[in-house]
Scaffold this active site. Structure first.
Site, short mmCIF file in Angstrom:
data_model
loop_
_atom_site.label_atom_id
_atom_site.label_comp_id
_atom_site.label_asym_id
_atom_site.label_seq_id
_atom_site.Cartn_x
_atom_site.Cartn_y
_atom_site.Cartn_z
N ASP A 47 0.68 -1.38 0.18
CA ASP A 47 -0.04 0.30 -0.01
C ASP A 47 0.55 1.38 -0.20
OD1 ASP A 47 -2.77 -1.14 1.48
OD2 ASP A 47 -1.20 -2.03 1.37
N GLU A 70 -5.37 7.37 0.14
CA GLU A 70 -5.66 6.85 1.29
C GLU A 70 -4.58 6.80 2.36
OE1 GLU A 70 -7.48 2.68 1.00
OE2 GLU A 70 -8.07 2.65 3.32
N ASP A 123 -6.14 5.46 -4.50
CA ASP A 123 -6.19 4.05 -3.66
C ASP A 123 -4.99 3.45 -4.28
OD1 ASP A 123 -6.71 1.59 -1.60
OD2 ASP A 123 -8.74 2.00 -1.59
N ILE A 125 -4.05 0.45 -3.30
CA ILE A 125 -4.32 -0.42 -2.43
C ILE A 125 -5.13 -0.56 -2.85
CG2 ILE A 125 -4.35 -3.07 -2.24
CD1 ILE A 125 -1.65 -3.17 -2.15
N ASP A 126 -6.60 -1.30 -3.61
CA ASP A 126 -8.41 -1.22 -2.77
C ASP A 126 -8.55 -2.50 -2.56
OD1 ASP A 126 -10.90 -0.40 -2.30
OD2 ASP A 126 -11.27 -0.83 -4.45
N THR A 128 -7.55 -4.76 0.62
CA THR A 128 -6.58 -4.94 0.85
C THR A 128 -6.18 -6.20 1.09
OG1 THR A 128 -4.90 -2.10 1.58
CG2 THR A 128 -4.70 -4.10 2.66
N HIS A 216 -18.36 -5.53 5.24
CA HIS A 216 -18.61 -4.12 3.96
C HIS A 216 -19.94 -4.18 3.42
CE1 HIS A 216 -14.01 -4.44 3.38
NE2 HIS A 216 -14.03 -3.73 4.42
N SER A 240 -12.22 -5.57 -3.93
CA SER A 240 -12.05 -3.93 -4.39
C SER A 240 -12.67 -3.94 -5.81
CB SER A 240 -10.49 -4.24 -5.32
OG SER A 240 -10.50 -4.69 -6.17
N LYS A 243 -14.90 -5.27 -9.13
CA LYS A 243 -15.99 -5.50 -9.15
C LYS A 243 -17.10 -3.85 -10.50
CE LYS A 243 -17.36 -5.03 -4.83
NZ LYS A 243 -15.93 -5.85 -3.74
N ARG A 257 -23.84 -2.72 -3.30
CA ARG A 257 -22.27 -2.60 -2.05
C ARG A 257 -24.06 -1.50 -1.25
NH1 ARG A 257 -17.79 -2.17 -1.57
NH2 ARG A 257 -16.79 -1.33 0.33
N ASP A 272 -12.55 4.49 -2.30
CA ASP A 272 -12.97 3.50 -3.02
C ASP A 272 -14.31 3.55 -4.50
OD1 ASP A 272 -11.79 2.11 -1.06
OD2 ASP A 272 -12.91 2.68 0.38
P1 AMP Z 1 -14.34 -4.77 -0.98
O1 AMP Z 1 -13.51 -4.82 -1.43
O2 AMP Z 1 -14.83 -3.81 -1.88
O3 AMP Z 1 -15.60 -4.91 0.53
O4 AMP Z 1 -14.11 -2.99 -0.57
C1 AMP Z 1 -12.64 -2.88 -0.45
C2 AMP Z 1 -12.66 -1.15 0.94
O5 AMP Z 1 -13.71 -1.59 1.57
C3 AMP Z 1 -12.33 -0.52 1.46
O6 AMP Z 1 -11.17 0.18 0.99
C4 AMP Z 1 -12.49 -0.15 3.01
O7 AMP Z 1 -12.37 1.35 2.80
C5 AMP Z 1 -14.09 0.61 2.83
N1 AMP Z 1 -14.29 -0.35 4.05
C6 AMP Z 1 -13.84 -0.91 4.91
N2 AMP Z 1 -14.90 -0.45 6.00
C7 AMP Z 1 -15.93 -0.62 6.09
C8 AMP Z 1 -17.39 -0.60 6.22
N3 AMP Z 1 -17.72 -0.64 6.54
N4 AMP Z 1 -18.24 -0.56 4.18
C9 AMP Z 1 -17.67 -0.61 3.53
N5 AMP Z 1 -16.81 -0.72 3.01
C10 AMP Z 1 -16.00 -0.27 4.00
MG MG Z 2 -9.73 1.42 -0.98
#
Ligand code: AMP
Ligand code: MG
Length: 326
Positions: A47, A70, A123, A125-126, A128, A216, A240, A243, A257, A272
């Site tokens: 990152d 980030e 970002d 690394i989205d 992580t 998430h 990430s 999607k 989402r 994000d």
């Molecule tokens: P994903 O891989 O689509 O699940 O999303 C990853 C991103 O979700 C990360 O970069 C975080 O910034 C973000 N994230 C962290 N906590 C939450 C949460 N409670 N709800 C939604 N997104 C989140």
């Molecule tokens: Mg991210």
């Protein structure tokens, strides 16, 4: 802007180098090591390295541009993290020779927490958590001008190139230019093709993608929505902003989402969603929050005015929003 614009050339070069750095770290298994930031989210040397390289390369070409990213170097500068900083510096040096730890930190800290009329959202690394699991992650960079997304770039080093061959060649670069469409290339920049979303009109023939992490997003609610729309295909769970690419290339009809029930008031970060949303939009998709509001990239780091995200092929957008009112 077009594909020869300085912004496009610089951004593609930056995310390609960052992507190579992330993959090198992942393959060396150094990417297995992570620690938690103050908000309890994980961060790795990749990152930090990715952010340092991208910020350096963008600032070099556009010294007056703001980059909202980030990470920052505060944690890395703690004496207890000196070994991690050494590793970040070591890997960055594999791509930008002769960089000192001090320079690497200063590049990372080009990042601002305030948006401007024209700014980049990054970002490094989205996903992580996906990176740590050896699953999907993305390096995501977008340009926003007067509140409008004008460019989007995304490197997905571990994503299969051909949607019909999930076990085939991996490594995708996505590019979107406002008014000129969305494209997917191989990670080395070759084989560029225009993307378009799925043409599915009947919800029962649709498929959707969602986060892997149940923190998430609300998997259960998504499942209820799928039942309501008579969707029988299993959801494609992926980490990430990859999607968004999956919807852009017509592999899934929509991406849902809805905030997780454990954190229903969660507000999304601009980095994000910025790159991903223009990539899906320029491929013919539609993006709103769960209430049908457009995503707002003008109110700061957090998308305060939005609740969750809905990305569809456009055709099914109102149907999905209606079903969400259950
Ligand atoms: P994903 O891989 O689509 O699940 O999303 C990853 C991103 O979700 C990360 O970069 C975080 O910034 C973000 N994230 C962290 N906590 C939450 C949460 N409670 N709800 C939604 N997104 C989140
Ligand atoms: Mg991210």
């Amino acid at each position: 802007m077009n594909e020869n614009s300085l912004e496009v050339v610089a951004a593609l070069q930056a995310i390609t180098i960052a992507s190579a750095l992330c993959e090198k770290i992942r393959k060396d298994l150094a990417g297995r090591e992570s620690f938690l930031k103050s908000d309890r989210s994980p961060v790795t040397i990749a990152d930090y390295g990715s952010q340092a390289i991208i910020c350096k390369l963008i600032k070099e070409k556009f010294p007056h541009d703001i980059i909202v990213a980030e990470e920052d170097s505060a944690e890395l500068k703690k004496p207890s993290r000196s070994r991690i900083l050494d590793q970040v510096t070591h890997y960055v040096n594999g791509f930008v020779q002769g960089a000192s730890s001090k320079e690497v930190c200063s590049w990372m800290d080009f990042s601002s927490h305030f948006i401007a009329d024209r700014f980049w959202a990054l970002d490094p690394i989205d996903g992580t958590k996906g990176f740590l699991r050896g699953d999907q992650y993305a390096i995501a960079l977008a340009l926003i001008e007067k509140g409008v997304l004008t460019l989007g770039f995304m490197a997905c080093p571990n994503l299969y190139v051909d949607k019909d061959q999930p076990n085939g060649k991996k490594g995708c670069l996505f590019l979107a230019i406002r008014g000129r469409g969305s494209f997917q290339m191989d990670i080395d920049g070759g084989d560029r093709r225009a993307l378009s979303v799925s043409t599915v009109e009947n919800p029962s023939e649709a498929s959707f993608t969602e986060s892997v992490e149940s923190d998430h997003t609300d998997h259960l609610l998504h499942q209820h929505l799928a039942q309501k729309l008579n969707i029988t295909r299993p959801s494609l769970r992926m980490d990430s902003q990859a999607k968004y690419g999956i919807v852009a290339r017509g592999e899934a009809t929509f991406y849902l989402r809805v905030p997780s029930s454990s954190e229903p008031d969660y507000r999304e970060n601009i980095w994000d969603h910025a790159a991903g949303s223009i990539i899906a939009e320029e491929a013919g998709g539609r993006i709103t929050d769960t209430f049908g509001q457009p995503l707002d990239f003008t109110s700061g780091i957090k998308m305060k005015k939005n609740h969750g995200v809905v990305v569809t092929n456009g055709i099914l957008h109102d149907i999905v929003l209606e079903a969400l009112k259950m």
